[in-house]
Design a protein around this motif. Sequence first.
Motif, PDB file in Angstrom:
ATOM      1  N   TYR A   1       0.464  -1.476   0.356  1.00 33.11           N
ATOM      2  CA  TYR A   1      -0.179  -0.027   0.163  1.00 33.11           C
ATOM      3  C   TYR A   1       0.523   1.702  -0.459  1.00 33.11           C
ATOM      4  O   TYR A   1       1.834   1.460   0.422  1.00 33.11           O
ATOM      5  CB  TYR A   1      -0.817  -0.300   1.746  1.00 33.11           C
ATOM      6  N   ARG A   2       0.316   2.556  -0.823  1.00 34.56           N
ATOM      7  CA  ARG A   2       0.969   3.761  -0.709  1.00 34.56           C
ATOM      8  C   ARG A   2      -0.377   4.257  -0.379  1.00 34.56           C
ATOM      9  O   ARG A   2      -1.236   4.771  -0.638  1.00 34.56           O
ATOM     10  CB  ARG A   2       1.730   3.769  -2.106  1.00 34.56           C
ATOM     11  N   PHE A   3       0.359   5.486   0.823  1.00 36.44           N
ATOM     12  CA  PHE A   3      -0.589   6.366   1.207  1.00 36.44           C
ATOM     13  C   PHE A   3       0.036   7.993   0.662  1.00 36.44           C
ATOM     14  O   PHE A   3       1.194   7.833   1.287  1.00 36.44           O
ATOM     15  CB  PHE A   3      -1.245   6.799   2.679  1.00 36.44           C
ATOM     16  N   SER A   4      -0.871   8.857   0.405  1.00 40.89           N
ATOM     17  CA  SER A   4      -0.024   9.840  -0.524  1.00 40.89           C
ATOM     18  C   SER A   4      -0.716  10.877  -0.565  1.00 40.89           C
ATOM     19  O   SER A   4      -2.562  10.862  -0.254  1.00 40.89           O
ATOM     20  CB  SER A   4       0.204   9.333  -2.100  1.00 40.89           C
ATOM     21  N   VAL A   5      -0.422  12.165  -0.488  1.00 40.02           N
ATOM     22  CA  VAL A   5      -0.540  13.889  -0.632  1.00 40.02           C
ATOM     23  C   VAL A   5       0.162  14.962  -1.606  1.00 40.02           C
ATOM     24  O   VAL A   5       1.236  14.247  -1.567  1.00 40.02           O
ATOM     25  CB  VAL A   5      -1.294  14.169   0.937  1.00 40.02           C
ATOM     26  N   ALA A   6      -0.597  15.478  -2.126  1.00 41.81           N
ATOM     27  CA  ALA A   6       0.041  15.895  -3.817  1.00 41.81           C
ATOM     28  C   ALA A   6      -1.077  17.134  -3.568  1.00 41.81           C
ATOM     29  O   ALA A   6      -1.921  17.915  -3.387  1.00 41.81           O
ATOM     30  CB  ALA A   6      -0.052  15.322  -4.360  1.00 41.81           C
ATOM     31  N   PRO A   7      -0.135  18.805  -3.749  1.00 45.50           N
ATOM     32  CA  PRO A   7      -0.036  19.578  -4.100  1.00 45.50           C
ATOM     33  C   PRO A   7      -0.502  19.476  -5.657  1.00 45.50           C
ATOM     34  O   PRO A   7       0.714  18.572  -6.477  1.00 45.50           O
ATOM     35  CB  PRO A   7       0.126  20.239  -3.880  1.00 45.50           C
ATOM     36  N   GLN A   8      -1.682  20.329  -6.357  1.00 45.83           N
ATOM     37  CA  GLN A   8      -1.536  20.025  -7.838  1.00 45.83           C
ATOM     38  C   GLN A   8      -1.969  20.971  -7.878  1.00 45.83           C
ATOM     39  O   GLN A   8      -2.932  22.508  -7.934  1.00 45.83           O
ATOM     40  CB  GLN A   8      -2.901  18.833  -8.405  1.00 45.83           C
TER      41      GLN A   8
ATOM     42  N   ALA B   1      -5.474  13.597  -2.395  1.00 49.59           N
ATOM     43  CA  ALA B   1      -5.607  12.567  -1.578  1.00 49.59           C
ATOM     44  C   ALA B   1      -5.298  11.315  -2.589  1.00 49.59           C
ATOM     45  O   ALA B   1      -5.931  11.508  -3.062  1.00 49.59           O
ATOM     46  CB  ALA B   1      -6.304  12.577  -0.768  1.00 49.59           C
ATOM     47  N   ASP B   2      -4.480  10.244  -2.008  1.00 51.51           N
ATOM     48  CA  ASP B   2      -4.341   8.772  -2.962  1.00 51.51           C
ATOM     49  C   ASP B   2      -3.982   7.688  -2.566  1.00 51.51           C
ATOM     50  O   ASP B   2      -3.298   7.832  -1.318  1.00 51.51           O
ATOM     51  CB  ASP B   2      -2.497   9.154  -3.852  1.00 51.51           C
ATOM     52  N   ILE B   3      -5.096   7.077  -1.994  1.00 50.31           N
ATOM     53  CA  ILE B   3      -4.596   5.639  -1.794  1.00 50.31           C
ATOM     54  C   ILE B   3      -4.004   4.428  -2.868  1.00 50.31           C
ATOM     55  O   ILE B   3      -5.315   4.163  -3.845  1.00 50.31           O
ATOM     56  CB  ILE B   3      -5.999   4.431  -0.991  1.00 50.31           C
ATOM     57  N   GLY B   4      -3.045   3.795  -3.037  1.00 57.27           N
ATOM     58  CA  GLY B   4      -3.014   3.333  -3.430  1.00 57.27           C
ATOM     59  C   GLY B   4      -2.432   1.654  -3.627  1.00 57.27           C
ATOM     60  O   GLY B   4      -1.711   1.362  -2.218  1.00 57.27           O
ATOM     61  N   TYR B   5      -2.541   0.737  -4.367  1.00 57.51           N
ATOM     62  CA  TYR B   5      -2.440  -0.704  -3.706  1.00 57.51           C
ATOM     63  C   TYR B   5      -2.179  -1.361  -4.916  1.00 57.51           C
ATOM     64  O   TYR B   5      -1.809  -1.165  -6.425  1.00 57.51           O
ATOM     65  CB  TYR B   5      -4.090  -0.980  -3.751  1.00 57.51           C
ATOM     66  N   ILE B   6      -0.847  -2.101  -4.262  1.00 58.75           N
ATOM     67  CA  ILE B   6       0.628  -2.926  -5.558  1.00 58.75           C
ATOM     68  C   ILE B   6       0.401  -3.385  -5.425  1.00 58.75           C
ATOM     69  O   ILE B   6       0.050  -4.491  -5.050  1.00 58.75           O
ATOM     70  CB  ILE B   6       1.794  -1.955  -5.135  1.00 58.75           C
ATOM     71  N   LEU B   7       0.475  -4.029  -7.150  1.00 57.75           N
ATOM     72  CA  LEU B   7       0.509  -5.346  -7.626  1.00 57.75           C
ATOM     73  C   LEU B   7       1.849  -5.839  -7.529  1.00 57.75           C
ATOM     74  O   LEU B   7       2.303  -5.481  -9.126  1.00 57.75           O
ATOM     75  CB  LEU B   7      -0.675  -5.730  -8.880  1.00 57.75           C
ATOM     76  N   GLY B   8       2.918  -6.246  -7.303  1.00 55.52           N
ATOM     77  CA  GLY B   8       3.734  -6.207  -7.433  1.00 55.52           C
ATOM     78  C   GLY B   8       4.646  -7.476  -8.540  1.00 55.52           C
ATOM     79  O   GLY B   8       5.842  -7.069  -8.775  1.00 55.52           O
ATOM     80  N   LYS B   9       3.778  -8.295  -8.478  1.00 56.87           N
ATOM     81  CA  LYS B   9       3.884  -9.274  -9.711  1.00 56.87           C
ATOM     82  C   LYS B   9       3.304  -8.963 -10.780  1.00 56.87           C
ATOM     83  O   LYS B   9       4.111  -9.575 -12.240  1.00 56.87           O
ATOM     84  CB  LYS B   9       3.377 -10.450  -9.345  1.00 56.87           C
TER      85      LYS B   9
ATOM     86  N   LEU C   1      -6.864   4.686  -5.744  1.00 56.16           N
ATOM     87  CA  LEU C   1      -8.031   5.862  -6.303  1.00 56.16           C
ATOM     88  C   LEU C   1      -7.657   7.086  -5.499  1.00 56.16           C
ATOM     89  O   LEU C   1      -7.040   7.314  -3.784  1.00 56.16           O
ATOM     90  CB  LEU C   1      -8.713   5.417  -4.430  1.00 56.16           C
ATOM     91  N   ARG C   2      -8.212   8.047  -6.023  1.00 52.63           N
ATOM     92  CA  ARG C   2      -7.916   9.600  -5.579  1.00 52.63           C
ATOM     93  C   ARG C   2      -8.945  10.451  -5.314  1.00 52.63           C
ATOM     94  O   ARG C   2      -9.939  10.869  -5.809  1.00 52.63           O
ATOM     95  CB  ARG C   2      -7.084  10.229  -6.838  1.00 52.63           C
ATOM     96  N   TYR C   3      -8.982  11.296  -4.149  1.00 52.70           N
ATOM     97  CA  TYR C   3      -9.628  12.581  -4.342  1.00 52.70           C
ATOM     98  C   TYR C   3      -8.732  14.103  -4.324  1.00 52.70           C
ATOM     99  O   TYR C   3      -8.337  13.966  -3.801  1.00 52.70           O
ATOM    100  CB  TYR C   3     -10.377  12.433  -2.849  1.00 52.70           C
ATOM    101  N   TYR C   4     -10.005  14.358  -5.248  1.00 52.65           N
ATOM    102  CA  TYR C   4      -8.766  15.762  -5.270  1.00 52.65           C
ATOM    103  C   TYR C   4     -10.006  17.128  -4.346  1.00 52.65           C
ATOM    104  O   TYR C   4     -11.033  16.716  -5.339  1.00 52.65           O
ATOM    105  CB  TYR C   4      -8.905  16.359  -6.892  1.00 52.65           C
ATOM    106  N   TYR C   5      -9.390  18.265  -4.476  1.00 56.42           N
ATOM    107  CA  TYR C   5     -10.299  19.584  -4.384  1.00 56.42           C
ATOM    108  C   TYR C   5      -9.052  20.798  -4.196  1.00 56.42           C
ATOM    109  O   TYR C   5      -8.468  21.127  -3.599  1.00 56.42           O
ATOM    110  CB  TYR C   5     -11.050  18.842  -2.826  1.00 56.42           C
TER     111      TYR C   5
ATOM    112  N   ASN D   1     -16.770  28.301  -7.669  1.00 57.75           N
ATOM    113  CA  ASN D   1     -17.384  27.186  -8.392  1.00 57.75           C
ATOM    114  C   ASN D   1     -15.873  26.385  -8.413  1.00 57.75           C
ATOM    115  O   ASN D   1     -15.383  25.941  -9.631  1.00 57.75           O
ATOM    116  CB  ASN D   1     -18.653  27.196  -9.510  1.00 57.75           C
ATOM    117  N   ARG D   2     -15.386  26.068  -7.440  1.00 56.58           N
ATOM    118  CA  ARG D   2     -14.193  24.633  -7.377  1.00 56.58           C
ATOM    119  C   ARG D   2     -14.766  23.132  -7.424  1.00 56.58           C
ATOM    120  O   ARG D   2     -15.495  22.874  -7.309  1.00 56.58           O
ATOM    121  CB  ARG D   2     -14.031  24.864  -5.747  1.00 56.58           C
ATOM    122  N   SER D   3     -13.416  22.780  -8.629  1.00 61.06           N
ATOM    123  CA  SER D   3     -13.999  21.712  -8.777  1.00 61.06           C
ATOM    124  C   SER D   3     -12.785  20.571  -7.999  1.00 61.06           C
ATOM    125  O   SER D   3     -12.704  20.953  -6.638  1.00 61.06           O
ATOM    126  CB  SER D   3     -13.001  21.097 -10.290  1.00 61.06           C
ATOM    127  N   ASN D   4     -13.830  19.121  -7.338  1.00 62.77           N
ATOM    128  CA  ASN D   4     -13.456  18.141  -6.764  1.00 62.77           C
ATOM    129  C   ASN D   4     -13.760  17.200  -7.773  1.00 62.77           C
ATOM    130  O   ASN D   4     -15.206  17.262  -8.881  1.00 62.77           O
ATOM    131  CB  ASN D   4     -14.338  18.229  -5.803  1.00 62.77           C
TER     132      ASN D   4
END
Length: 245
Positions: free
Chosen positions: A137-144, A179-187, A198-202, A217-220
């Motif tokens: 798993y990866r848990f991430s945040v990002a300015p965009q 905000a981002d939650i990632g699942y890694i399929l290593g094989k 799975l990401r959510y942007y505000y 009228n902000r996007s999300n």
Amino acid sequence: MRKTFLLGFIFFVLTTSVQAQAALFALLFGDKVATENFNVSLEVGGTFMSYSNLEDHGRSKMGINFGIGGNIKLNENWFVCPNIYFLAKRNLFLNHYSLNSGNPELDLIFSDVPTRITLNYIDVPVFLSYQTNNKRYRFSVAPQVSFLQKSRAEFQHAEGDFTQNFDGYTRDVDYGMMADIGYILGKAHQGKGLHIHLRYYYGFTDILKDQISTAHNRSNYISLHLSLPFITDELAEKNLESYSK
């Protein structure tokens, strides 16, 4: 059923293109972009939009993101991942809007009609990511920051549609946090891996200018996203061994 088949076909075409472009990266840069501490990935995803305070806003269609990601390893758990999406298409549908072309006859036909606004951006998020010790798993945040390239309005009428350049009514820059939650399929991908996000942007700024709406009228949006890393065959073999334990 038809929509499901179409989405599946689009996914197949894009992922096939991703693998072809990964081979191009190998030819251009060799192992410099395929090490354990730094590698690139091809990125593809779909976004499901929403906008605040737009009472006349109808259902939006799915948008598409496509671009390149970087993966910089800081230590075993922490990564910095700058991304750029050259294709970042988003949609806004207004149930009632009127054309303002300067042609009275044309404006009368397309008065108070359903209108779809298509927004084409270049998105630049920079993720700070934490990867769990089991590398699943990866848990991430990002300015965009998103730079508007083109916006078009399609006015819909029973007699036919009319498309107008809409750049003068939409703001050039959007910025916010993701905000981002990632699942890694290593094989997957023969050990080179596949990341499912799975990401959510505000957004923090208005999309439309005051001629359209004086309210915020902000996007999300929610995004389902895939990352296909490009690494060497040697590293891929190590991944297969690691994920087999």
